[in-house]
Scaffold this active site. Structure first.
Site, PDB file in Angstrom:
ATOM      1  N   LEU A 148       0.842  -1.190   0.000  1.00  0.00           N
ATOM      2  CA  LEU A 148       0.000   0.000   0.000  1.00  0.00           C
ATOM      3  C   LEU A 148       0.874   1.236   0.000  1.00  0.00           C
ATOM      4  O   LEU A 148       2.026   1.207   0.427  1.00  0.00           O
ATOM      5  CB  LEU A 148      -0.988   0.012   1.163  1.00  0.00           C
ATOM      6  CG  LEU A 148      -0.480  -0.012   2.594  1.00  0.00           C
ATOM      7  CD1 LEU A 148      -0.214   1.384   3.100  1.00  0.00           C
ATOM      8  CD2 LEU A 148      -1.522  -0.669   3.466  1.00  0.00           C
ATOM      9  N   HIS A 191      -4.472  -9.575  -3.870  1.00  0.00           N
ATOM     10  CA  HIS A 191      -4.202 -10.786  -4.627  1.00  0.00           C
ATOM     11  C   HIS A 191      -5.339 -11.805  -4.580  1.00  0.00           C
ATOM     12  O   HIS A 191      -5.101 -12.996  -4.752  1.00  0.00           O
ATOM     13  CB  HIS A 191      -2.880 -11.399  -4.166  1.00  0.00           C
ATOM     14  CG  HIS A 191      -1.730 -10.507  -4.471  1.00  0.00           C
ATOM     15  ND1 HIS A 191      -1.133 -10.471  -5.702  1.00  0.00           N
ATOM     16  CD2 HIS A 191      -1.109  -9.562  -3.719  1.00  0.00           C
ATOM     17  CE1 HIS A 191      -0.173  -9.563  -5.698  1.00  0.00           C
ATOM     18  NE2 HIS A 191      -0.149  -8.992  -4.507  1.00  0.00           N
TER      19      HIS A 191
END
Length: 87
Positions: free
Chosen positions: A52, A66
């Site tokens: 992030l 993911h």
């Protein structure tokens, strides 16, 4: 399994930590004198957040994930801390 993955610092000294497998972003105080360091948890719409970062000079957080191999963006209440590229 899972655990802490990517991290970013906001301009109030809070560390945002993506928790792979838990589906949350933990927001932690960097104040070592504070007894309770976990300030809050932001629930993600997926289980595998990884990296992030803040969009430069803004409060927009970008999170790679993911489960669907995408990028999730959301607004945090503080801006990202200045980085070498934004100073």
């Amino acid at each position: 399994g899972g655990g802490p993955a990517g991290m970013a610092l906001d301009d109030h000294g809070h560390l945002l930590v993506a928790n792979w497998g838990a589906g949350v972003i933990d927001v932690v105080s960097t104040d070592v004198a504070r007894a309770e360091r976990l300030l809050c948890r932001v629930k993600c719409p997926f289980m595998k957040p990884s990296n992030l970062c803040f969009h430069p000079l803004s409060s927009t957080v970008m999170v790679t994930e993911h489960d669907f191999n995408g990028v999730w963006t959301w607004r945090w209440k503080h801006r990202g801390a200045p980085t070498l590229s934004t100073r």
